[in-house]
Motif scaffolding. Structure first.
Motif, PDB file in Angstrom:
ATOM      1  N   ALA A  46     -11.259  13.308  -5.907  1.00  0.00           N
ATOM      2  CA  ALA A  46     -11.578  11.906  -5.628  1.00  0.00           C
ATOM      3  C   ALA A  46     -11.129  11.032  -6.794  1.00  0.00           C
ATOM      4  O   ALA A  46     -11.045  11.480  -7.945  1.00  0.00           O
ATOM      5  N   PHE A  47     -10.841   9.775  -6.499  1.00  0.00           N
ATOM      6  CA  PHE A  47     -10.477   8.814  -7.531  1.00  0.00           C
ATOM      7  C   PHE A  47     -10.822   7.415  -7.053  1.00  0.00           C
ATOM      8  O   PHE A  47     -11.036   7.179  -5.854  1.00  0.00           O
ATOM      9  N   THR A  48     -10.880   6.485  -7.971  1.00  0.00           N
ATOM     10  CA  THR A  48     -11.126   5.077  -7.666  1.00  0.00           C
ATOM     11  C   THR A  48      -9.844   4.297  -7.885  1.00  0.00           C
ATOM     12  O   THR A  48      -9.173   4.451  -8.914  1.00  0.00           O
ATOM     13  N   VAL A  49      -9.478   3.470  -6.917  1.00  0.00           N
ATOM     14  CA  VAL A  49      -8.250   2.674  -7.016  1.00  0.00           C
ATOM     15  C   VAL A  49      -8.420   1.607  -8.090  1.00  0.00           C
ATOM     16  O   VAL A  49      -9.374   0.818  -8.060  1.00  0.00           O
ATOM     17  N   THR A  50      -7.502   1.597  -9.034  1.00  0.00           N
ATOM     18  CA  THR A  50      -7.467   0.553 -10.062  1.00  0.00           C
ATOM     19  C   THR A  50      -6.079  -0.058 -10.065  1.00  0.00           C
ATOM     20  O   THR A  50      -5.076   0.669  -9.980  1.00  0.00           O
ATOM     21  N   SER A  76       0.819  -1.222   0.000  1.00  0.00           N
ATOM     22  CA  SER A  76       0.000   0.000   0.000  1.00  0.00           C
ATOM     23  C   SER A  76       0.847   1.264   0.000  1.00  0.00           C
ATOM     24  O   SER A  76       0.352   2.341   0.332  1.00  0.00           O
ATOM     25  N   LEU A  77       2.106   1.157  -0.378  1.00  0.00           N
ATOM     26  CA  LEU A  77       3.019   2.293  -0.302  1.00  0.00           C
ATOM     27  C   LEU A  77       2.492   3.504  -1.055  1.00  0.00           C
ATOM     28  O   LEU A  77       2.595   4.640  -0.588  1.00  0.00           O
ATOM     29  N   GLN A  78       1.909   3.295  -2.207  1.00  0.00           N
ATOM     30  CA  GLN A  78       1.419   4.389  -3.047  1.00  0.00           C
ATOM     31  C   GLN A  78       0.114   4.989  -2.538  1.00  0.00           C
ATOM     32  O   GLN A  78      -0.204   6.135  -2.844  1.00  0.00           O
ATOM     33  N   LEU A  79      -0.646   4.230  -1.750  1.00  0.00           N
ATOM     34  CA  LEU A  79      -2.009   4.628  -1.403  1.00  0.00           C
ATOM     35  C   LEU A  79      -2.168   5.143   0.027  1.00  0.00           C
ATOM     36  O   LEU A  79      -3.261   5.559   0.412  1.00  0.00           O
ATOM     37  N   GLY A  80      -1.099   5.119   0.810  1.00  0.00           N
ATOM     38  CA  GLY A  80      -1.244   5.460   2.224  1.00  0.00           C
ATOM     39  C   GLY A  80      -1.831   6.837   2.474  1.00  0.00           C
ATOM     40  O   GLY A  80      -2.707   7.004   3.331  1.00  0.00           O
ATOM     41  N   LEU A  81      -1.366   7.846   1.742  1.00  0.00           N
ATOM     42  CA  LEU A  81      -1.842   9.206   1.982  1.00  0.00           C
ATOM     43  C   LEU A  81      -3.333   9.354   1.699  1.00  0.00           C
ATOM     44  O   LEU A  81      -4.082   9.823   2.573  1.00  0.00           O
ATOM     45  N   PRO A  82      -3.834   8.969   0.527  1.00  0.00           N
ATOM     46  CA  PRO A  82      -5.291   9.110   0.333  1.00  0.00           C
ATOM     47  C   PRO A  82      -6.107   8.196   1.225  1.00  0.00           C
ATOM     48  O   PRO A  82      -7.219   8.566   1.634  1.00  0.00           O
ATOM     49  N   PRO A  99       0.505  -5.497  -8.927  1.00  0.00           N
ATOM     50  CA  PRO A  99      -0.633  -4.670  -8.487  1.00  0.00           C
ATOM     51  C   PRO A  99      -1.730  -5.474  -7.787  1.00  0.00           C
ATOM     52  O   PRO A  99      -2.908  -5.383  -8.141  1.00  0.00           O
ATOM     53  N   VAL A 100      -1.338  -6.268  -6.805  1.00  0.00           N
ATOM     54  CA  VAL A 100      -2.299  -6.997  -5.975  1.00  0.00           C
ATOM     55  C   VAL A 100      -2.674  -6.085  -4.810  1.00  0.00           C
ATOM     56  O   VAL A 100      -1.800  -5.630  -4.076  1.00  0.00           O
ATOM     57  N   THR A 101      -3.958  -5.819  -4.626  1.00  0.00           N
ATOM     58  CA  THR A 101      -4.353  -4.863  -3.595  1.00  0.00           C
ATOM     59  C   THR A 101      -5.745  -5.172  -3.066  1.00  0.00           C
ATOM     60  O   THR A 101      -6.647  -5.516  -3.843  1.00  0.00           O
ATOM     61  N   PRO A 102      -5.952  -5.018  -1.756  1.00  0.00           N
ATOM     62  CA  PRO A 102      -7.308  -5.137  -1.212  1.00  0.00           C
ATOM     63  C   PRO A 102      -8.138  -3.881  -1.441  1.00  0.00           C
ATOM     64  O   PRO A 102      -9.327  -3.856  -1.104  1.00  0.00           O
ATOM     65  N   TYR A 103      -7.532  -2.841  -2.023  1.00  0.00           N
ATOM     66  CA  TYR A 103      -8.223  -1.569  -2.189  1.00  0.00           C
ATOM     67  C   TYR A 103      -8.806  -1.377  -3.590  1.00  0.00           C
ATOM     68  O   TYR A 103      -9.360  -0.306  -3.882  1.00  0.00           O
ATOM     69  N   ALA A 104      -8.680  -2.366  -4.460  1.00  0.00           N
ATOM     70  CA  ALA A 104      -9.198  -2.231  -5.820  1.00  0.00           C
ATOM     71  C   ALA A 104     -10.687  -1.877  -5.779  1.00  0.00           C
ATOM     72  O   ALA A 104     -11.478  -2.514  -5.066  1.00  0.00           O
ATOM     73  N   GLY A 105     -11.064  -0.831  -6.517  1.00  0.00           N
ATOM     74  CA  GLY A 105     -12.445  -0.389  -6.568  1.00  0.00           C
ATOM     75  C   GLY A 105     -12.852   0.566  -5.473  1.00  0.00           C
ATOM     76  O   GLY A 105     -13.976   1.095  -5.495  1.00  0.00           O
ATOM     77  N   ARG A 106     -11.968   0.832  -4.522  1.00  0.00           N
ATOM     78  CA  ARG A 106     -12.314   1.727  -3.409  1.00  0.00           C
ATOM     79  C   ARG A 106     -12.232   3.179  -3.876  1.00  0.00           C
ATOM     80  O   ARG A 106     -11.301   3.587  -4.550  1.00  0.00           O
ATOM     81  N   ARG A 107     -13.200   3.968  -3.473  1.00  0.00           N
ATOM     82  CA  ARG A 107     -13.238   5.387  -3.791  1.00  0.00           C
ATOM     83  C   ARG A 107     -12.527   6.152  -2.684  1.00  0.00           C
ATOM     84  O   ARG A 107     -12.878   6.031  -1.498  1.00  0.00           O
TER      85      ARG A 107
END
Length: 437
Positions: A379-383, A321-327, A392-400
């Motif tokens: 806002a954005f959706t995680v893809t 989740s290194l790229q997604l921590g801030l949002p 790109p394995v992530t539990p956040y796929a599709g999360r807004r």
């Protein structure tokens, strides 16, 4: 020549957010100019904040670069507004448990890093005699596991071995705190609750007590990694009250994800310690708000997609989740009434202070000009195809999510993930700072 970057929302070390100009010269912040003066770069209402510092990242190179490498991990960090990472001593081969292994790690990283990178050392059974030389070589401290690490070359220590390691060198010790005697055997099940029950919160509490006892006996600093159980946070608070030199962290997945929402077979959610329920999560947020938990870091622990397949017993336990921590944290924090200044304290200033990088994680005169222009309202959706880490394995796929990194400056130079690497390799002593361009 210096230049000035201006915003109407600059996050300053005292927690204030307001109009200011940041003058940058020779890679450092030369002045912070109050008000709405003219500037070379005008960000308007974008938030200007210090680059994040992530002190819990598993890069895995050399040896397991197919899991993750310096090029991909640091590119993901940069995309997420993280301008400094500190790499964990596992799961690379060799693990960073000696000065020679650190030299191999630094050689592998040289020339590949898109952000600044420092290194942790490891404390394992039998290497207490190597810790002083490894510390002198520049690691920021030592990580130890009290339970199985998941890789055979980095075995756990007993509480007595942890105490001996702490007695061998005056340093910061990081502890993966789970008591192996209180962990169960996870069944070969696709049901997440079966896995969660095998790693109860009581195992965290017991191991935290052991780590605090070792630190208290030796006078060492101890940092409790990835706190997932709120009762463990209470143990940490009690230890601090009795004078133990203890800090602690938690991670985005514990503050955002709910065990009740994990689908059957969704092993991308597996991590150790495990994600727990909503009531526990509320208490973690409270512990973060009151200062019991000091920082929020990623515990970026990727693997190949093949290792994440199977059931909850056999799949690799780690979340990337290194790229997604801030949002992730901004979205959840704002919903709970926290400010962007709180997020900066938890994810930039606090982690920098943890490892003694006082010239990182703050917009202040003399600090490195590592800066992020952040749009807190976009806002954005995680893809998965938008992620820069290797798999790109992530539990956040599709999360807004809310919050988008618009620009990043590293040492005063505007950088993007597509630019050539210009990050530096950092050492605990400023005298050992080495550039890797």
């Amino acid at each position: 020549m210096g230049r000035v970057i201006r915003s109407s929302r600059v996050v300053l070390p005292d927690g204030s957010v307001g109009p200011a100009g940041v003058e940058v010269h020779d890679g450092r912040i030369a002045a912070v100019l109050p008000g709405r003066r003219s500037a070379d770069v005008d960000l308007g209402d974008l938030v200007l904040m210090p680059g994040l510092v992530d002190t819990h990242v598993h890069v895995n190179e050399p040896g397991r670069t197919e899991w993750e490498g310096f090029a991909t991990a640091t590119r993901a960090a940069l995309a997420g507004g993280v301008t400094t990472i500190v790499d964990m001593p596992l799961n690379s081969l060799p693990p960073t448990v000696s000065a020679a292994a650190l030299a191999e790690k630094r050689a592998a990283a040289a020339g590949q890093c898109h952000v600044d990178v420092g290194f942790w050392g490891g404390a394992i059974p039998g290497n207490a005699g190597d810790l002083a030389s490894l510390h002198a070589a520049g690691v920021f401290g030592f990580k130890a596991f009290l339970a199985d690490s998941g890789v055979p070359e980095f075995p756990p220590v007993t509480p007595a071995e942890l105490r001996a390691a702490m007695g061998a060198v005056s340093a910061l010790f990081l502890v993966h705190a789970e008591d192996p005697d209180r962990l169960g055997s996870a069944p070969a099940s696709l049901v997440y609750a079966d896995f969660e029950r095998s790693r109860p919160g009581a195992a965290e509490c017991s191991a935290v007590e052991a780590a605090l006892d070792a630190a208290e006996a030796t006078g060492s600093r101890v940092h409790v990694l990835h706190v997932s159980d709120a009762d463990a946070a209470a143990v940490i608070a009690a230890g601090r009250a009795r004078g133990v030199r203890v800090t602690a962290e938690t991670c985005p997945h514990y503050l955002v994800l709910d065990a009740a929402d994990v689908p059957d077979g969704a092993t991308e959610f597996k991590c150790c310690p495990p994600i727990r329920g909503a009531a526990n999560q509320d208490r973690l947020w409270a512990a973060l708000a009151d200062g019991t938990l000091d920082v929020v870091v990623s515990d970026h622990s990727p693997s190949t997609p093949a290792l994440k397949r199977g059931d909850f017993a056999s799949a690799w336990g780690g979340i990337a989740s290194l790229q997604l921590g801030l949002p992730l944290i901004w979205t959840a924090a704002a919903a709970r009434g926290h400010s962007i200044a709180d997020v900066v304290r938890w994810m930039a200033t606090g982690p920098a202070d943890l490892v003694g990088l006082r010239h990182k994680g703050r917009i202040a005169v003399g600090a490195d000009a590592d800066l992020v222009a952040f749009d807190p309202d976009a806002a954005f959706t995680v893809t998965p195809d938008g992620l820069h880490h290797r798999h790109p394995v992530t539990p956040y796929a599709g999360r807004r999510l809310t919050g988008v990194v618009r620009r990043v400056w590293l040492g005063g130079v505007k950088v993007t993930p597509g630019d050539p690497p210009r990050g530096r390799l950092l050492a605990r002593s400023a005298d050992l700072l080495e550039e890797a361009r």
